[in-house]
Write a protein that holds these residues in place. Structure first.
Motif, PDB file in Angstrom:
ATOM      1  N   THR A  66       1.528  -1.303   0.744  1.00 43.69           N
ATOM      2  CA  THR A  66      -0.795  -0.418   0.080  1.00 43.69           C
ATOM      3  C   THR A  66       0.799   1.308   0.055  1.00 43.69           C
ATOM      4  O   THR A  66       1.631   1.299   0.630  1.00 43.69           O
ATOM      5  CB  THR A  66      -0.807  -0.213   1.463  1.00 43.69           C
ATOM      6  OG1 THR A  66      -1.349  -1.292   1.227  1.00 43.69           O
ATOM      7  CG2 THR A  66      -2.110   1.144   1.456  1.00 43.69           C
ATOM      8  N   ALA A  67       0.587   2.678  -0.604  1.00 41.89           N
ATOM      9  CA  ALA A  67       0.960   3.346  -0.348  1.00 41.89           C
ATOM     10  C   ALA A  67       0.619   4.349   0.554  1.00 41.89           C
ATOM     11  O   ALA A  67      -0.335   4.305   0.896  1.00 41.89           O
ATOM     12  CB  ALA A  67       0.920   4.394  -2.124  1.00 41.89           C
ATOM     13  N   PHE A  68       2.071   4.976   1.517  1.00 36.64           N
ATOM     14  CA  PHE A  68       1.495   5.340   3.044  1.00 36.64           C
ATOM     15  C   PHE A  68       1.461   6.505   2.622  1.00 36.64           C
ATOM     16  O   PHE A  68       2.830   7.132   2.167  1.00 36.64           O
ATOM     17  CB  PHE A  68       2.465   4.530   3.747  1.00 36.64           C
ATOM     18  CG  PHE A  68       2.358   3.152   4.067  1.00 36.64           C
ATOM     19  CD1 PHE A  68       1.142   3.013   4.899  1.00 36.64           C
ATOM     20  CD2 PHE A  68       3.046   2.816   3.764  1.00 36.64           C
ATOM     21  CE1 PHE A  68       0.802   1.465   5.023  1.00 36.64           C
ATOM     22  CE2 PHE A  68       2.360   1.074   3.845  1.00 36.64           C
ATOM     23  CZ  PHE A  68       1.805   0.290   4.766  1.00 36.64           C
ATOM     24  N   CYS A  88       6.865   0.061  -1.002  1.00 40.47           N
ATOM     25  CA  CYS A  88       6.890  -0.239  -0.638  1.00 40.47           C
ATOM     26  C   CYS A  88       7.204  -1.693  -2.123  1.00 40.47           C
ATOM     27  O   CYS A  88       6.171  -1.518  -2.255  1.00 40.47           O
ATOM     28  CB  CYS A  88       8.004  -1.895   0.049  1.00 40.47           C
ATOM     29  SG  CYS A  88       8.259  -0.674   1.920  1.00 40.47           S
ATOM     30  N   VAL A  89       8.343  -2.096  -2.758  1.00 36.23           N
ATOM     31  CA  VAL A  89       7.996  -2.923  -4.280  1.00 36.23           C
ATOM     32  C   VAL A  89       9.221  -3.771  -4.134  1.00 36.23           C
ATOM     33  O   VAL A  89      10.128  -3.815  -3.209  1.00 36.23           O
ATOM     34  CB  VAL A  89       8.508  -1.767  -5.518  1.00 36.23           C
ATOM     35  CG1 VAL A  89       8.686  -2.881  -6.512  1.00 36.23           C
ATOM     36  CG2 VAL A  89       7.962  -0.562  -5.317  1.00 36.23           C
ATOM     37  N   HIS A  90       8.268  -5.138  -4.542  1.00 38.29           N
ATOM     38  CA  HIS A  90       9.360  -6.319  -4.112  1.00 38.29           C
ATOM     39  C   HIS A  90       9.478  -6.344  -5.819  1.00 38.29           C
ATOM     40  O   HIS A  90       8.717  -6.644  -6.075  1.00 38.29           O
ATOM     41  CB  HIS A  90       8.143  -7.478  -3.604  1.00 38.29           C
ATOM     42  CG  HIS A  90       9.077  -8.838  -4.251  1.00 38.29           C
ATOM     43  ND1 HIS A  90       8.527  -9.902  -4.979  1.00 38.29           N
ATOM     44  CD2 HIS A  90      10.861  -9.819  -3.862  1.00 38.29           C
ATOM     45  CE1 HIS A  90       9.455 -10.364  -4.630  1.00 38.29           C
ATOM     46  NE2 HIS A  90      10.700 -10.373  -4.004  1.00 38.29           N
ATOM     47  N   LEU A  91      10.069  -7.204  -6.019  1.00 38.10           N
ATOM     48  CA  LEU A  91      10.741  -6.881  -7.575  1.00 38.10           C
ATOM     49  C   LEU A  91      11.580  -8.481  -8.408  1.00 38.10           C
ATOM     50  O   LEU A  91      12.568  -7.818  -7.407  1.00 38.10           O
ATOM     51  CB  LEU A  91      11.825  -5.574  -8.044  1.00 38.10           C
ATOM     52  CG  LEU A  91      12.447  -5.579  -9.798  1.00 38.10           C
ATOM     53  CD1 LEU A  91      10.756  -5.655 -10.957  1.00 38.10           C
ATOM     54  CD2 LEU A  91      12.823  -4.342  -9.799  1.00 38.10           C
ATOM     55  N   THR A  92      11.395  -8.777  -8.416  1.00 40.16           N
ATOM     56  CA  THR A  92      12.168 -10.203  -9.368  1.00 40.16           C
ATOM     57  C   THR A  92      12.269 -10.203  -9.789  1.00 40.16           C
ATOM     58  O   THR A  92      11.347  -9.743 -11.719  1.00 40.16           O
ATOM     59  CB  THR A  92      10.935 -11.594  -9.312  1.00 40.16           C
ATOM     60  OG1 THR A  92      10.353 -11.119  -8.615  1.00 40.16           O
ATOM     61  CG2 THR A  92      11.847 -12.330  -9.611  1.00 40.16           C
ATOM     62  N   LEU A  93      13.674  -9.584 -11.188  1.00 38.52           N
ATOM     63  CA  LEU A  93      13.839  -9.735 -12.214  1.00 38.52           C
ATOM     64  C   LEU A  93      14.070 -10.045 -13.256  1.00 38.52           C
ATOM     65  O   LEU A  93      14.417 -11.256 -13.066  1.00 38.52           O
ATOM     66  CB  LEU A  93      15.885  -9.319 -12.043  1.00 38.52           C
ATOM     67  CG  LEU A  93      16.057  -7.851 -11.090  1.00 38.52           C
ATOM     68  CD1 LEU A  93      17.467  -7.992 -10.538  1.00 38.52           C
ATOM     69  CD2 LEU A  93      15.397  -6.561 -11.684  1.00 38.52           C
ATOM     70  N   ASN A  94      14.013  -9.947 -14.087  1.00 36.44           N
ATOM     71  CA  ASN A  94      14.005 -11.043 -15.463  1.00 36.44           C
ATOM     72  C   ASN A  94      15.299 -11.512 -16.076  1.00 36.44           C
ATOM     73  O   ASN A  94      15.379 -12.245 -16.103  1.00 36.44           O
ATOM     74  CB  ASN A  94      13.680 -10.414 -16.562  1.00 36.44           C
ATOM     75  CG  ASN A  94      11.645  -9.956 -16.859  1.00 36.44           C
ATOM     76  OD1 ASN A  94      11.078 -10.641 -16.330  1.00 36.44           O
ATOM     77  ND2 ASN A  94      11.371  -8.271 -17.741  1.00 36.44           N
ATOM     78  N   PHE A 166      15.581  -0.270   9.837  1.00 41.32           N
ATOM     79  CA  PHE A 166      14.777   0.305   8.586  1.00 41.32           C
ATOM     80  C   PHE A 166      13.274   1.086   9.352  1.00 41.32           C
ATOM     81  O   PHE A 166      13.281   1.353  10.681  1.00 41.32           O
ATOM     82  CB  PHE A 166      13.474  -1.006   8.164  1.00 41.32           C
ATOM     83  CG  PHE A 166      14.488  -1.705   6.863  1.00 41.32           C
ATOM     84  CD1 PHE A 166      14.894  -0.764   5.787  1.00 41.32           C
ATOM     85  CD2 PHE A 166      13.783  -2.843   6.876  1.00 41.32           C
ATOM     86  CE1 PHE A 166      15.779  -2.267   4.982  1.00 41.32           C
ATOM     87  CE2 PHE A 166      14.514  -3.490   6.406  1.00 41.32           C
ATOM     88  CZ  PHE A 166      15.812  -3.290   5.939  1.00 41.32           C
ATOM     89  N   LYS A 167      12.840   2.506   8.376  1.00 43.31           N
ATOM     90  CA  LYS A 167      11.920   3.457   8.782  1.00 43.31           C
ATOM     91  C   LYS A 167      10.368   2.855   9.084  1.00 43.31           C
ATOM     92  O   LYS A 167      10.219   1.489   8.507  1.00 43.31           O
ATOM     93  CB  LYS A 167      11.519   4.371   7.922  1.00 43.31           C
ATOM     94  CG  LYS A 167      12.938   5.142   7.675  1.00 43.31           C
ATOM     95  CD  LYS A 167      12.936   6.435   6.869  1.00 43.31           C
ATOM     96  CE  LYS A 167      14.066   7.317   7.116  1.00 43.31           C
ATOM     97  NZ  LYS A 167      14.431   7.547   5.461  1.00 43.31           N
ATOM     98  N   GLU A 168       8.944   2.705  10.379  1.00 41.39           N
ATOM     99  CA  GLU A 168       8.133   2.475  10.051  1.00 41.39           C
ATOM    100  C   GLU A 168       7.773   2.349   8.695  1.00 41.39           C
ATOM    101  O   GLU A 168       7.063   1.321   8.565  1.00 41.39           O
ATOM    102  CB  GLU A 168       7.954   3.174  11.037  1.00 41.39           C
ATOM    103  CG  GLU A 168       8.134   3.356  12.246  1.00 41.39           C
ATOM    104  CD  GLU A 168       7.529   2.133  13.580  1.00 41.39           C
ATOM    105  OE1 GLU A 168       7.119   0.915  12.765  1.00 41.39           O
ATOM    106  OE2 GLU A 168       9.176   2.051  14.089  1.00 41.39           O
ATOM    107  N   HIS A 169       7.851   3.331   7.950  1.00 41.97           N
ATOM    108  CA  HIS A 169       6.600   2.904   6.940  1.00 41.97           C
ATOM    109  C   HIS A 169       7.375   1.658   5.848  1.00 41.97           C
ATOM    110  O   HIS A 169       6.808   1.243   5.371  1.00 41.97           O
ATOM    111  CB  HIS A 169       6.695   4.169   5.664  1.00 41.97           C
ATOM    112  CG  HIS A 169       7.967   4.760   5.150  1.00 41.97           C
ATOM    113  ND1 HIS A 169       8.542   5.695   6.011  1.00 41.97           N
ATOM    114  CD2 HIS A 169       8.988   4.929   4.549  1.00 41.97           C
ATOM    115  CE1 HIS A 169       9.528   6.007   5.912  1.00 41.97           C
ATOM    116  NE2 HIS A 169       9.504   5.300   4.274  1.00 41.97           N
TER     117      HIS A 169
END
Length: 182
Positions: A66-68, A88-94, A166-169
């Protein structure tokens, strides 16, 4: 996908503290297959977050938290600053990329979002797009695109020491990605 990385439910807070931490310089040339990013914008976020996500999607399979909206933690009563929109983004690279290549790619993407790093003294800093690497998963001897890799435990992740704690967000975004199944 982070949820699929874990074999069982864990407390993100306690688990993150046990992950390997390293300074980015020590893994600059290592091939990275997955990355967890923090996106941030305090200026026209409704324009620049989607633009950044579109560019990131071209690099691989992506999952989003979610965008905070958060206050700038450096703001004071004397010097107020605009709120940030963070995601946050999880990216599995091609295709695996070195950490150095990823950093340059993200810096270019920030520039494509009109990121201006120069500010006048006492001027409110407008950040159209900030992309920070929180965690990476390095390639190993197995085929990085195989389904077997997706079942690897979270302990395979490396936390960027310059971003931890890490920051809270960021913790909230990582936790959301960890708990979300699809």
């Amino acid at each position: 996908m982070i949820a699929k990385l874990m074999m069982h439910k864990i407390s993100v807070e306690s688990d993150l503290g046990t992950l390997t931490q390293c300074v980015p310089e020590t893994v600059q040339t290592q091939p990275v297959v997955e990355v967890v990013l923090a996106l941030g914008s305090n200026y026209q976020a409704e324009k620049y977050l989607p633009l950044a996500r579109k560019s990131l999607a071209a690099l691989g399979k992506m999952r989003l938290s979610t965008a905070f909206q958060n206050p700038d933690f450096t703001a004071t009563l004397v010097q107020p600053k605009p709120d940030y929109s963070n995601q946050c983004v999880h990216l599995t690279l091609n295709t695996p990329m070195s950490l150095q290549q990823l950093q340059q790619t993200f810096k270019t993407l920030e520039g494509d979002c009109n990121r201006c790093r120069q500010t006048e003294p006492n001027q409110v800093r407008r950040v159209t797009m900030d992309i920070d690497i929180l965690m990476i998963r390095l390639a190993n001897t197995e085929n990085s695109l195989s389904d077997n890799i997706i079942s690897k435990p979270m302990s395979d992740w490396v936390v960027m020491a310059d971003r931890y704690p890490f920051k809270e967000h960021e913790k909230a975004g990582i936790e959301e990605l960890t708990e979300t199944n699809y």
